[in-house]
Motif scaffolding. Structure first.
Motif, PDB file in Angstrom:
ATOM      1  N   GLU A 243      15.480 -43.915  58.213  1.00 13.11           N
ATOM      2  CA  GLU A 243      16.419 -44.958  58.633  1.00 13.11           C
ATOM      3  C   GLU A 243      17.312 -45.400  57.459  1.00 13.11           C
ATOM      4  OE1 GLU A 243      14.545 -48.547  60.173  1.00 13.11           O
ATOM      5  OE2 GLU A 243      16.488 -49.501  59.779  1.00 13.11           O
ATOM      6  N   ALA A 244      16.691 -45.572  56.292  1.00 14.01           N
ATOM      7  CA  ALA A 244      17.470 -46.001  55.116  1.00 14.01           C
ATOM      8  C   ALA A 244      18.432 -44.888  54.679  1.00 14.01           C
ATOM      9  CB  ALA A 244      16.531 -46.391  53.984  1.00 14.01           C
ATOM     10  N   LYS A 245      17.975 -43.621  54.767  1.00 17.00           N
ATOM     11  CA  LYS A 245      18.872 -42.509  54.423  1.00 17.00           C
ATOM     12  C   LYS A 245      20.102 -42.546  55.319  1.00 17.00           C
ATOM     13  CE  LYS A 245      15.507 -39.140  52.819  1.00 17.00           C
ATOM     14  NZ  LYS A 245      14.504 -38.226  53.185  1.00 17.00           N
ATOM     15  N   LYS A 246      19.866 -42.750  56.636  1.00 15.50           N
ATOM     16  CA  LYS A 246      20.989 -42.749  57.577  1.00 15.50           C
ATOM     17  C   LYS A 246      21.965 -43.882  57.271  1.00 15.50           C
ATOM     18  CE  LYS A 246      19.044 -40.348  61.523  1.00 15.50           C
ATOM     19  NZ  LYS A 246      18.433 -40.410  62.824  1.00 15.50           N
ATOM     20  N   ARG A 247      21.428 -45.022  56.915  1.00 13.01           N
ATOM     21  CA  ARG A 247      22.315 -46.160  56.600  1.00 13.01           C
ATOM     22  C   ARG A 247      23.157 -45.873  55.366  1.00 13.01           C
ATOM     23  NH1 ARG A 247      18.569 -51.141  56.302  1.00 13.01           N
ATOM     24  NH2 ARG A 247      20.304 -52.111  55.201  1.00 13.01           N
ATOM     25  N   ALA A 248      22.496 -45.316  54.330  1.00 17.88           N
ATOM     26  CA  ALA A 248      23.235 -45.015  53.093  1.00 17.88           C
ATOM     27  C   ALA A 248      24.323 -43.976  53.386  1.00 17.88           C
ATOM     28  CB  ALA A 248      22.277 -44.506  52.022  1.00 17.88           C
ATOM     29  N   ILE A 249      23.984 -42.954  54.165  1.00 21.02           N
ATOM     30  CA  ILE A 249      24.957 -41.888  54.445  1.00 21.02           C
ATOM     31  C   ILE A 249      26.120 -42.423  55.281  1.00 21.02           C
ATOM     32  CG2 ILE A 249      25.261 -39.682  55.651  1.00 21.02           C
ATOM     33  CD1 ILE A 249      22.261 -39.175  54.711  1.00 21.02           C
ATOM     34  N   GLN A 250      25.811 -43.306  56.209  1.00 24.95           N
ATOM     35  CA  GLN A 250      26.884 -43.949  56.986  1.00 24.95           C
ATOM     36  C   GLN A 250      27.825 -44.706  56.033  1.00 24.95           C
ATOM     37  OE1 GLN A 250      27.946 -43.790  60.015  1.00 24.95           O
ATOM     38  NE2 GLN A 250      29.469 -45.420  59.826  1.00 24.95           N
ATOM     39  N   ASN A 251      27.246 -45.400  55.072  1.00 26.48           N
ATOM     40  CA  ASN A 251      28.069 -46.130  54.098  1.00 26.48           C
ATOM     41  C   ASN A 251      28.936 -45.167  53.283  1.00 26.48           C
ATOM     42  OD1 ASN A 251      27.094 -48.571  54.948  1.00 26.48           O
ATOM     43  ND2 ASN A 251      25.476 -48.691  53.389  1.00 26.48           N
ATOM     44  N   PHE A 252      28.363 -44.028  52.899  1.00 27.87           N
ATOM     45  CA  PHE A 252      29.151 -43.037  52.143  1.00 27.87           C
ATOM     46  C   PHE A 252      30.294 -42.504  53.011  1.00 27.87           C
ATOM     47  CE2 PHE A 252      24.993 -41.805  49.795  1.00 27.87           C
ATOM     48  CZ  PHE A 252      25.124 -42.914  48.989  1.00 27.87           C
ATOM     49  N   TYR A 253      29.967 -42.243  54.266  1.00 28.86           N
ATOM     50  CA  TYR A 253      30.986 -41.692  55.173  1.00 28.86           C
ATOM     51  C   TYR A 253      32.169 -42.663  55.276  1.00 28.86           C
ATOM     52  CZ  TYR A 253      32.951 -39.125  59.080  1.00 28.86           C
ATOM     53  OH  TYR A 253      33.788 -38.382  59.876  1.00 28.86           O
ATOM     54  N   GLU A 254      31.849 -43.928  55.404  1.00 34.25           N
ATOM     55  CA  GLU A 254      32.914 -44.931  55.537  1.00 34.25           C
ATOM     56  C   GLU A 254      33.759 -45.048  54.272  1.00 34.25           C
ATOM     57  OE1 GLU A 254      30.991 -48.543  56.772  1.00 34.25           O
ATOM     58  OE2 GLU A 254      30.411 -47.633  58.690  1.00 34.25           O
ATOM     59  N   ARG A 255      33.147 -44.840  53.119  1.00 31.08           N
ATOM     60  CA  ARG A 255      33.860 -45.006  51.851  1.00 31.08           C
ATOM     61  C   ARG A 255      34.665 -43.769  51.448  1.00 31.08           C
ATOM     62  NH1 ARG A 255      34.094 -49.277  52.488  1.00 31.08           N
ATOM     63  NH2 ARG A 255      36.174 -48.603  52.060  1.00 31.08           N
ATOM     64  N   LEU A 256      34.284 -42.590  51.955  1.00 31.01           N
ATOM     65  CA  LEU A 256      34.972 -41.361  51.539  1.00 31.01           C
ATOM     66  C   LEU A 256      36.310 -41.222  52.249  1.00 31.01           C
ATOM     67  CD1 LEU A 256      32.299 -38.508  51.449  1.00 31.01           C
ATOM     68  CD2 LEU A 256      33.718 -39.278  49.542  1.00 31.01           C
ATOM     69  N   ARG A 257      37.288 -40.761  51.508  1.00 29.66           N
ATOM     70  CA  ARG A 257      38.562 -40.398  52.148  1.00 29.66           C
ATOM     71  C   ARG A 257      38.341 -39.158  52.998  1.00 29.66           C
ATOM     72  NH1 ARG A 257      43.740 -40.518  48.254  1.00 29.66           N
ATOM     73  NH2 ARG A 257      44.373 -39.055  49.851  1.00 29.66           N
ATOM     74  N   PRO A 258      39.137 -38.951  54.046  1.00 33.06           N
ATOM     75  CA  PRO A 258      39.031 -37.681  54.764  1.00 33.06           C
ATOM     76  C   PRO A 258      39.244 -36.543  53.760  1.00 33.06           C
ATOM     77  CG  PRO A 258      40.464 -39.214  55.913  1.00 33.06           C
ATOM     78  CD  PRO A 258      40.146 -39.856  54.604  1.00 33.06           C
ATOM     79  N   GLY A 259      38.374 -35.563  53.781  1.00 38.04           N
ATOM     80  CA  GLY A 259      38.476 -34.466  52.806  1.00 38.04           C
ATOM     81  C   GLY A 259      37.713 -34.743  51.517  1.00 38.04           C
ATOM     82  N   GLY A 260      37.106 -35.944  51.414  1.00 39.45           N
ATOM     83  CA  GLY A 260      36.334 -36.272  50.219  1.00 39.45           C
ATOM     84  C   GLY A 260      34.974 -35.570  50.224  1.00 39.45           C
TER      85      GLY A 260
END
Ligand SMILES: C[S@@+](CC[C@H](N)C(=O)[O-])C[C@H]1O[C@@H](n2cnc3c(N)ncnc32)[C@H](O)[C@@H]1O
Length: 290
Positions: A243-260
């Motif tokens: 669950e914590a992995k998924k939350r962290a990855i969701q946060n990364f997804y939101e912060r990355l530019r498309p193509g990041g």
């Protein structure tokens, strides 16, 4: 400060089942790290260390201290330092670093060359004592392909003590273990010896990295980074539950530019966690791309 009365079965250094799970839950909510039954005695030892440092008579009292004491935030910091693993060293995972310098950065520069602002924003998430972001800074400094580009290197960790070491930038031999000969020139160029035989990173590299205390599970504090081109999060997710992995990855997804790009540690993958990233095969390594 008044604490609730003690249960006489839970005095001293004994960690009852209930108290063990109460600590596990508290630590999990703060960090995403879940201690299991096998690590019970490791956790108990660390808790006892803090209990004694505060002069408290029992682990139960220590638990209440973490919940109710006016100084509880500072103590939570101390506990987080003790329950997190800070293992790291310079130029770790050389194939991935090679991929980053020789393939990812030139690709991003090529794709973004028409943009008015020539800026690259990189984040070392879970940077521990700083070896990872400083390695990135040394590798990128003076890189011909980045001429004319502005570079931001952010680095964060949940552990205040680790960040203190990182900001100081003084390292013993352990931080240079497993280093390939190809990186020795960077050490000669960007470190100076200290009187006690350690090495201090030179200011020109230290000033390239912006350190901050950030919990990877806290999306609101991540917003301050804005858009990012590359996120390094290596050897951090292994300590989280699904669950914590998924939350962290969701946060990364939101912060990355498309193509990041998202660069994980070699024992880590997004398998079963997130299918929105594309796995890109470069010459040197495979990495995730948004
Ligand atoms: C093993 S170190 C990895 C250091 C570096 N990335 C590397 O690969 O060499 C893991 C780091 O993650 C940090 N960490 C653990 N949980 C975290 C969280 N919820 N938010 C931010 N950092 C966390 C720890 O404090 C520790 O410094």
């Amino acid at each position: 400060m008044r604490y609730p009365p003690l249960d006489s079965s839970q005095t001293g250094e004994i960690l009852s089942d209930d108290l063990f799970y109460a600590f596990v839950d508290l630590i999990y909510r703060q960090t995403g790290i879940r201690f299991d039954k096998e690590s019970r005695f490791v956790l108990q030892r660390r808790l006892v260390h803090r209990m004694r440092a505060l002069g408290l008579p029992s682990l139960e009292r220590y638990y209440y201290h973490l919940l109710y004491h006016p100084d509880r935030e500072r103590e939570m910091d101390q506990l987080i330092d003790l329950v997190t693993t800070h293992e790291t060293y310079f130029f770790r995972e050389k194939r991935q670093l090679r991929c980053f310098v020789e393939e990812i950065v030139p690709l991003l520069v090529q794709e973004r060359r028409a943009e008015p602002a020539r800026v690259l924003r990189i984040w070392s998430a879970g940077c521990s004592t700083g070896e990872e972001p400083y390695s990135i800074a040394m590798l990128l400094r003076g890189l011909p392909v980045l001429t004319g580009w502005q570079l931001f290197i952010f680095a964060s960790d949940i552990s205040s003590r680790a960040l203190q070491v990182a900001r100081q930038g003084i390292y013993g031999s352990g931080s240079f273990r497993d280093m390939e000969p190809e990186y020795e020139a960077y050490v000669r160029q960007y470190f100076e010896p200290t009187p006690d035989g350690r090495l201090r990173i030179r200011d020109e590299i230290r000033q390239m990295v912006l350190f901050g205390r950030v919990n990877l599970l806290d999306s609101s504090s991540l917003a301050l980074y804005g858009w990012l081109d590359v996120i390094f999060c290596r050897n951090v997710l292994i300590y989280f539950d699904t669950e914590a992995k998924k939350r962290a990855i969701q946060n990364f997804y939101e912060r990355l530019r498309p193509g990041g790009f998202l660069l994980l540690g070699h024992s880590e993958s997004l398998l079963g966690l997130d299918s929105r990233f594309q796995l890109v095969h470069f010459r040197n390594d495979m990495v995730y791309r948004k």
